[in-house]
Write an enzyme that holds these catalytic residues in place. Sequence first.
Site, PDB file in Angstrom:
ATOM      1  CD  GLU A  40       7.162 -10.213  -4.869  1.00  0.00           C
ATOM      2  OE1 GLU A  40       8.322  -9.514  -4.229  1.00  0.00           O
ATOM      3  OE2 GLU A  40       7.555 -11.454  -4.617  1.00  0.00           O
ATOM      4  CB  CYS A  66       9.090  -1.116  -5.810  1.00  0.00           C
ATOM      5  SG  CYS A  66       9.003  -2.413  -6.744  1.00  0.00           S
TER       6      CYS A  66
END
Length: 487
Positions: free
Chosen positions: A230, A264
């Site tokens: 990720e 993010c």
Amino acid sequence: MSTTPIRPDPPPQEGRGEALVEMHRLYEVQRRACASSPAPDLRARLRSLASLAQTIDENSPAIAKAISEDFGNRSVHETYLLELVPLQNAIRHATRNLARWMRPERRRVPWVFGVNASWVQYQPLGVVGIVSPWNYPLSLSLIPTLDALAAGNRVLLKPSELTPAFSRLLQRLLAERFAEEELAVVLGGVDVAEQFIRLPLDHLLFTGSTAVGRQVMAAAAEHLTPVTLELGGKSPVVICPDYDVHAAARDITFPKLANAGQTCVAPDYALAPTAKTRALSEAVIAEARRLFPSISSNSSYTSILNDRHYHRLRNALDEARAGGAEILSCGDEPAARRMGLAVVLNPPLDCALMRDEIFGPVLPIVSYETLDEAIAFIRQRDKPLALYCLTHDLGYREAVLDRTISGGVTINGAFLHQAQENIPFGGVGRSGIGAYHGEAGFRRFSHARSVHQVRLFNVVNLAAPPYGRVARRMIRVLGSRRAADSC
């Protein structure tokens, strides 16, 4: 997503031996537990999820305090809204649905195999390693952890060394609730992380930067450890020509300023019609000032994690300004590492703000003349972790969705897709490999084992040697007449 880089070949260091010995001991404990009890039943998994939920519920004030200590100041409301609430929702979702996820899935059997049966059975992988980042230290540690536990795995968790107060607290809290053969926390710096990713794990999930993700993947390859990465990247917002700039400002600004932009999936830059760029930038600044009238001594405004990240952002702004960009700013409090939102109008495309993931409260706005031009701008760059499209026009929406690729999308909002437990969350290309959350997380940390059961008679025996009329007939019926005639 920013994180501390991992050196490929670390030199020996004093004081790291004890942490490494403990890491290997915990790994061996969990490996032995997998051998003795490879697949915990539904009741055992539900107990684990309940223990995780109780740990969070009973210790949320201490958790929020530790995270704030690590940041210098982290809004308690943001910790609750952006970490505790999503984590609790994820646990509830898994608890409600786990029995269904665990059931074998029947699959259709071709008629030629008669009354045979086929199904898929989901099995635990074994020992799952999770390396979590500093920006959302609670949720990005424990959401993948709960997915792995729901799938029946043992979990070794390595939280970030950049949030030491939280990491120590997490280790203590989980040790009070879980046996180390089921879930354990490994503490240590970069040197420990370097060795952690080289363990012969059954699966490794890493959340962090693309640069470090490459190193993680290379290290995992030594043992053919499957990985979920990720990562991050530059997640764009496309403001389509029909969308009101004030509505766009409301949709963009809080997602950009949550956790001071250290997210993010935060909007990294905006693409706006040339005629609306000025009005949009002013509306975004006005919205930021409405949300945070002052950042000075404001406990609701989160600090940049450390001096290095703060100066990285300041230097990037200086570079853009020197390149001719216009910057609108909401102020700054350097002593507390609080940086107000800065909107950068038409920055040079080769500057750091447009090359690298920003990971802070800075929003570049790039003008476009046509939507085709905006789509081309996105397609010329790496596939982002998230993409945001603001429009009420079906044609605009479909054009953006059909002609771009991203990990996930929120339409007429930002980062809400990652809070949905019924859809997977993950990146694509350089923004990540694999996805989790909810059922996707259960399957990510499971082996889909194919099972076929023969009933009544085995059709293979009919076509076994010596080959002759029966084999030719089966080839004619199941394959092709020409192939059968050539036998």
